[in-house]
Motif scaffolding. Structure first.
Motif, short mmCIF file in Angstrom:
data_model
loop_
_atom_site.label_atom_id
_atom_site.label_comp_id
_atom_site.label_asym_id
_atom_site.label_seq_id
_atom_site.Cartn_x
_atom_site.Cartn_y
_atom_site.Cartn_z
N HIS A 85 0.73 -0.99 0.02
CA HIS A 85 -0.01 -0.04 -0.07
C HIS A 85 1.06 1.24 -0.04
O HIS A 85 1.90 1.28 0.53
N ASN A 86 0.38 2.58 -0.43
CA ASN A 86 0.74 3.64 -0.30
C ASN A 86 -0.11 4.69 0.55
O ASN A 86 -1.11 4.63 0.13
N LYS A 90 4.13 6.81 5.17
CA LYS A 90 4.38 5.24 4.90
C LYS A 90 5.73 5.28 5.20
O LYS A 90 6.39 4.32 5.91
N ASN A 94 7.67 3.25 8.24
CA ASN A 94 8.41 1.98 7.77
C ASN A 94 9.77 2.33 8.69
O ASN A 94 10.41 1.43 9.32
N ARG B 25 -5.38 -1.65 6.46
CA ARG B 25 -4.48 -0.71 6.28
C ARG B 25 -4.78 0.41 7.43
O ARG B 25 -3.77 0.71 8.10
#
Lengths: 266, 286
Positions: A85-86, A90, A94, B25
């Motif tokens: 996913h974007n 992020k 991360n 998500r």
């Protein structure tokens, strides 16, 4: 770089490395083994079968297994989302996944007390997290959080999303896609990550010492037991438990090594 | 007709995982925020709760300041030795064929597996004042390892050993042999080849591994609390200082030091991440 046979310079370098690794890694292990078995096997056996010692070992194992299960489940989810996913932020999120590896366990324990302690920000939280084993579990999950994620991420990135998309197009459900496409690919990496998680959780000391308070019988883990035994001059107890944890660590190391061969092969 | 459309809609809904992905998500973002962003937030707020001046006063108290400085310099010394010895070890492991290589290679991971508290116990048993090695070093050379800064550096070296090796090894394996051969053919000695061809290619990985071990060492507690003796102003590191404050219920004095140590570790790791990615990109362009 190509592998070569040893030259004269190579022999010298190898010697330097062997001496360094020997003094740094092996000599301490040898010191622990010889001290624990100084008076034979019996004191060791007596020390680790002591009910109090067994209790602490049991708590450590329970924490390690529960933390590993939790981190395995959540780790797969987190890794998948971070790779596929974007979303805004992020990159930062991360990078911050590695935080538990570098933040001092003591400081994390301190944060838990600030949040859930007697006068903490969230002191009315329904679950008692300060000075309880539940709190120790949360911290164990925290300190071992990156391992599964970091093992799975490169595998997912390497396989690309085409197979998953093809499965959806052909009518597979997300669950089916996960079990048939994603899981077989990440299986070895996941196992490796879980083993690392187990090792890290079993050995955690600083964080659980702060939050558990080390109350005998309820929140004393194996590492806390070692620390208390040293302070109480119960050296047989301390060394025996340290050796036992060391042996478990070496077993884990052997498993890791075998898994790495698998990972490379798969 | 309408029925057929409705049927198709329901099919496409079960086959369209967008909603599920969105939920997944969101859960992941919430989870990471609670587990990772929140602790950072708490440390920031607690550290600066009474204002910058109070924060400054709390970290410049001699006991606090010497603890921070001790953590930073011992970790720094460790990182430098570790970069040199780690690179040498990786070089030997990648370059040469020898008996017992696989064993040595797996032994390197020992510090990852062994609990740090156990490391502390082992070092005490090896170098303690009562042991033969400890006595020998003390009588012959006047070197005291236990309850001194040497003991701290030694625990950190144990802990940090795999970091540089595991960062450098893969890069070394991929090094192009033709460049080295070219340098050789052009008359460069082995050492010059190493300095001018191999070293520049390895430097990013060496520094990455070194900085990671530095960041990891800054917060080390389990081994140090046993080997250092925790004498304030002398052998008490920042993590042990924070522990002592929390145990003594002096939460306020723990907050400033926590914030400083966290900031240094955070800047180091995020810096490594950023720098490494940039280097990789540059490398690709070449």
């Amino acid at each position: 770089m190509k592998e070569r046979n040893l030259s004269l310079g190579g022999i010298l370098l190898l010697l330097v490395v062997l001496i360094y690794a020997g003094v740094l890694l092996l000599a301490p292990v040898a010191a622990l083994v010889s001290n624990t078995f100084k008076d034979g096997f019996e004191p060791f056996w007596k020390a680790i079968t002591d009910p109090e010692a067994l209790n602490t070992l049991w708590l450590s194992m329970r924490l390690a297994v529960l933390a590993s299960i939790f981190n395995a489940l959540l780790g797969v989810m987190v890794a998948w989302v971070l790779v596929r996913h974007n979303f805004f932020g992020k990159g930062l999120l991360n990078a911050l996944v590695d935080l538990p590896l570098v933040i001092s366990p003591v400081i994390v324990g301190y944060v838990m007390i600030v949040l859930f302690g007697r006068t903490g920000w969230l002191k009315d939280f329904p679950i008692k997290l300060a000075f309880s084993w539940e709190g120790m579990l949360v911290l164990t999950v925290f300190v071992s959080l990156p391992f599964v994620i970091r093992e799975i991420q490169p595998v997912l990135a390497g396989m690309g999303k085409e197979q998953e998309e093809a499965a959806y197009t052909l009518g597979a459900s997300p669950w089916g896609t996960f079990w048939r496409i994603v899981f077989p690919a990440i299986r070895h990496a996941l196992t490796y990550g879980i083993v690392l998680t187990l090792a890290r959780s079993l050995g955690e000391f600083g964080a659980v010492a702060v939050i558990g308070g080390g109350t005998q019988g309820s929140t004393e883990s194996a590492t806390i037991y070692i620390y208390r035994s040293l302070n109480d001059r119960n050296y047989a107890g301390a060394y025996s438990m340290a050796l036992l944890l060391g042996v478990i660590a070496i077993l884990i190391l052997i498993i890791m090594n075998n898994l790495r061969v698998h990972k490379r092969g798969g | 007709m309408a029925q057929a459309v409705a049927h198709r809609d329901s099919v496409s809904q079960t086959n369209n995982p967008q909603m599920l992905f969105w939920g997944l998500r969101s859960s992941v973002i919430i989870y990471l925020s609670v587990m990772i962003i929140m602790p950072l937030f708490v440390i920031g707020v607690e550290g600066l709760r009474e204002g910058i001046d109070a924060f400054w006063t709390s970290i410049t108290r001699p006991v606090a300041w010497s603890a921070i400085w001790l953590s930073v310099w011992t970790a720094g010394v460790m990182a430098v030795i570790n970069i040199i010895m780690g690179t040498t070890t990786a070089y030997v492991l990648v370059r040469y064929r020898f008996w017992g290589k696989n064993l040595l290679n797996s032994l390197i991971d020992l510090p990852f597996a062994i609990p740090t508290l156990v490391t502390g116990v082992m070092l005490t048993l090896l170098y303690g004042p009562q042991t033969s090695v400890g006595k020998f070093l003390n009588d012959e050379f006047g070197i005291k390892i236990l309850y001194s800064n040497l003991g701290i550096i030694l625990s950190l070296l144990f802990l940090g050993y795999p970091f540089v090796i595991r960062a450098v090894q893969p890069v070394m394996m991929k090094l192009d042999a033709s460049q080295q051969e070219a340098a050789h053919t052009l008359g460069a000695s082995q050492f010059t080849t190493f300095r001018r061809v191999i070293l520049p290619a390895l430097l990013p990985a060496m520094i990455t591994g070194g900085l990671l071990s530095f960041a990891r060492a800054l917060g080390e507690f389990g081994s140090i609390v046993i080997v250092s003796g925790n004498i304030p102003m002398k052998t008490q590191t920042a993590a042990v200082y924070v522990y002592a404050q929390v145990e003594g219920d002096k939460m306020a004095s723990a907050s400033g030091v926590s914030l400083v140590i966290l900031l240094i570790a955070l800047i180091t790791t995020l810096g490594v991440d950023f720098w490494y990615k940039r280097n990789k990109r540059v490398g690709k362009k070449l």
